[in-house]
Design a protein around this motif. Structure first.
Motif, PDB file in Angstrom:
ATOM      1  N   GLU A  92     143.554  17.003  33.613  1.00 54.90           N
ATOM      2  CA  GLU A  92     144.496  17.758  32.780  1.00 54.90           C
ATOM      3  C   GLU A  92     145.722  16.887  32.510  1.00 54.90           C
ATOM      4  N   THR A  93     146.304  17.026  31.324  1.00 54.22           N
ATOM      5  CA  THR A  93     147.478  16.228  30.971  1.00 54.22           C
ATOM      6  C   THR A  93     148.726  17.100  30.853  1.00 54.22           C
ATOM      7  N   PHE A  94     149.880  16.440  30.827  1.00 49.73           N
ATOM      8  CA  PHE A  94     151.161  17.165  30.744  1.00 49.73           C
ATOM      9  C   PHE A  94     151.330  17.877  29.413  1.00 49.73           C
ATOM     10  N   GLY A 142     148.964  19.558  27.857  1.00 52.55           N
ATOM     11  CA  GLY A 142     148.062  20.694  27.691  1.00 52.55           C
ATOM     12  C   GLY A 142     146.647  20.340  27.299  1.00 52.55           C
ATOM     13  N   GLY A 143     146.314  19.063  27.361  1.00 50.71           N
ATOM     14  CA  GLY A 143     144.953  18.648  27.040  1.00 50.71           C
ATOM     15  C   GLY A 143     144.240  18.113  28.261  1.00 50.71           C
ATOM     16  N   TYR A 144     143.205  17.369  28.013  1.00 50.13           N
ATOM     17  CA  TYR A 144     142.383  16.792  29.071  1.00 50.13           C
ATOM     18  C   TYR A 144     142.027  15.382  28.626  1.00 50.13           C
ATOM     19  N   SER A 145     142.344  14.377  29.434  1.00 49.64           N
ATOM     20  CA  SER A 145     142.056  13.010  28.995  1.00 49.64           C
ATOM     21  C   SER A 145     141.947  12.052  30.163  1.00 49.64           C
ATOM     22  N   GLY A 146     141.377  10.905  29.861  1.00 49.42           N
ATOM     23  CA  GLY A 146     141.332   9.769  30.771  1.00 49.42           C
ATOM     24  C   GLY A 146     141.577   8.514  29.961  1.00 49.42           C
ATOM     25  N   VAL A 188     140.749   8.665  26.064  1.00 56.29           N
ATOM     26  CA  VAL A 188     139.682   9.551  25.584  1.00 56.29           C
ATOM     27  C   VAL A 188     140.192  10.959  25.841  1.00 56.29           C
ATOM     28  N   ALA A 189     140.346  11.731  24.765  1.00 54.47           N
ATOM     29  CA  ALA A 189     141.127  12.961  24.896  1.00 54.47           C
ATOM     30  C   ALA A 189     140.502  14.162  24.222  1.00 54.47           C
ATOM     31  N   HIS A 190     140.675  15.308  24.856  1.00 57.44           N
ATOM     32  CA  HIS A 190     140.472  16.583  24.185  1.00 57.44           C
ATOM     33  C   HIS A 190     141.849  17.208  24.019  1.00 57.44           C
ATOM     34  N   ASN A 191     142.239  17.390  22.751  1.00 61.56           N
ATOM     35  CA  ASN A 191     143.540  17.988  22.459  1.00 61.56           C
ATOM     36  C   ASN A 191     143.298  19.328  21.764  1.00 61.56           C
ATOM     37  N   PRO A 192     143.506  20.433  22.493  1.00 65.24           N
ATOM     38  CA  PRO A 192     143.189  21.749  21.917  1.00 65.24           C
ATOM     39  C   PRO A 192     144.102  22.127  20.762  1.00 65.24           C
ATOM     40  N   HIS A 193     145.201  21.349  20.575  1.00 64.84           N
ATOM     41  CA  HIS A 193     146.142  21.668  19.497  1.00 64.84           C
ATOM     42  C   HIS A 193     145.777  21.002  18.171  1.00 64.84           C
ATOM     43  N   TRP A 194     144.827  20.083  18.202  1.00 64.87           N
ATOM     44  CA  TRP A 194     144.457  19.353  16.981  1.00 64.87           C
ATOM     45  C   TRP A 194     143.073  19.792  16.514  1.00 64.87           C
ATOM     46  N   THR A 195     142.870  19.695  15.193  1.00 67.84           N
ATOM     47  CA  THR A 195     141.568  20.018  14.621  1.00 67.84           C
ATOM     48  C   THR A 195     140.782  18.729  14.376  1.00 67.84           C
ATOM     49  N   ASP A 206     151.523   5.927  30.885  1.00 69.31           N
ATOM     50  CA  ASP A 206     150.453   6.866  30.558  1.00 69.31           C
ATOM     51  C   ASP A 206     149.109   6.160  30.366  1.00 69.31           C
ATOM     52  N   SER A 207     149.183   4.899  29.908  1.00 70.19           N
ATOM     53  CA  SER A 207     147.961   4.139  29.635  1.00 70.19           C
ATOM     54  C   SER A 207     147.471   3.384  30.868  1.00 70.19           C
ATOM     55  N   GLY A 208     148.273   3.394  31.930  1.00 66.59           N
ATOM     56  CA  GLY A 208     147.870   2.730  33.168  1.00 66.59           C
ATOM     57  C   GLY A 208     147.842   1.214  33.050  1.00 66.59           C
ATOM     58  N   VAL A 209     148.749   0.678  32.212  1.00 64.80           N
ATOM     59  CA  VAL A 209     148.775  -0.770  32.010  1.00 64.80           C
ATOM     60  C   VAL A 209     150.162  -1.317  32.328  1.00 64.80           C
TER      61      VAL A 209
END
Lengths: 139, 139
Positions: free
Chosen positions: A102-104, A106-110, A122-129, B58-61
């Protein structure tokens, strides 16, 4: 100046290694094996791999030698898809400085880092289409 | 991993200055004046401006402190349009390490550098197709 990016060139130290990495992520190029630049169609833009020294010279800049303030992101449709792409990148040999979570915002990423030090979130951003073709619509 | 880039984040040291620069190029953002990140729709992708230190974290770099091997390009439909965009960038305060001219690959391009050191090539490439919406088709 129209509001778009046409081409993103990543400087690399070993073109073959870089090409093999992106191909291992499932990307296809029409470049011949002996070509000194490798172009990948990347949505409506192009991602290129080219020798970093030549890119610096062509761009008229001095190479700082490390990361230089640019991070790419690849947005997907669900947290599960983030996990899948991160696993694929790790299997392809990417470094993983930040595992998916989880990210600050409100999404989910690595984040994975390619063999030449270029980071990708690599991100899932629920606020973007995301449109069907994967392009992003800020609305 | 689908073959596309969703988001390109440029690390900046002075967000207001960076925003004013891109707005002077004619780009529009929906960001509020107090937002700490500025998103621009950029074709089917998004270009973001964000604090460089936070982006590195945030990018870990580790930040190399200068240019880091990434150059953007903005392709246009004619050499004359290259000249126009280069003039616009220069008027907006960009550095111009390479003035527009014929290139070794058979096109016509110049390079400007934004206030945070991020280089953009402005190019006319007669070998590539630009669709009506400005996206690139490698064919």
């Amino acid at each position: 100046m129209e509001q778009r990016v046409s081409l993103l060139t990543l400087g690399v130290s070993d073109l073959k290694r870089a090409r093999v990495f992106y191909e291992a992520l499932g990307w296809a190029t029409g470049a011949a094996p002996e070509d000194d630049v490798v172009f990948f169609q990347a949505g409506g833009a192009v991602l290129a791999l080219w020798d970093r020294e030549r890119l610096a010279e062509d761009s008229g800049v001095t190479d700082g030698g490390g990361w230089g303030g640019v991070t790419l992101a690849h947005n997907v449709r669900s947290p599960a898809e983030v996990d899948e792409v991160m696993a694929q990148a790790e299997a392809a040999g990417a470094a993983i400085p930040r595992h998916a979570g989880e990210t600050f915002w409100g999404g989910y990423s690595g984040v994975f880092v390619d063999p030449d030090g270029h980071p990708w979130e690599v991100a899932h951003n629920p606020h973007w289409t995301l449109r069907d073709d994967g392009s992003v619509d800020l609305g």
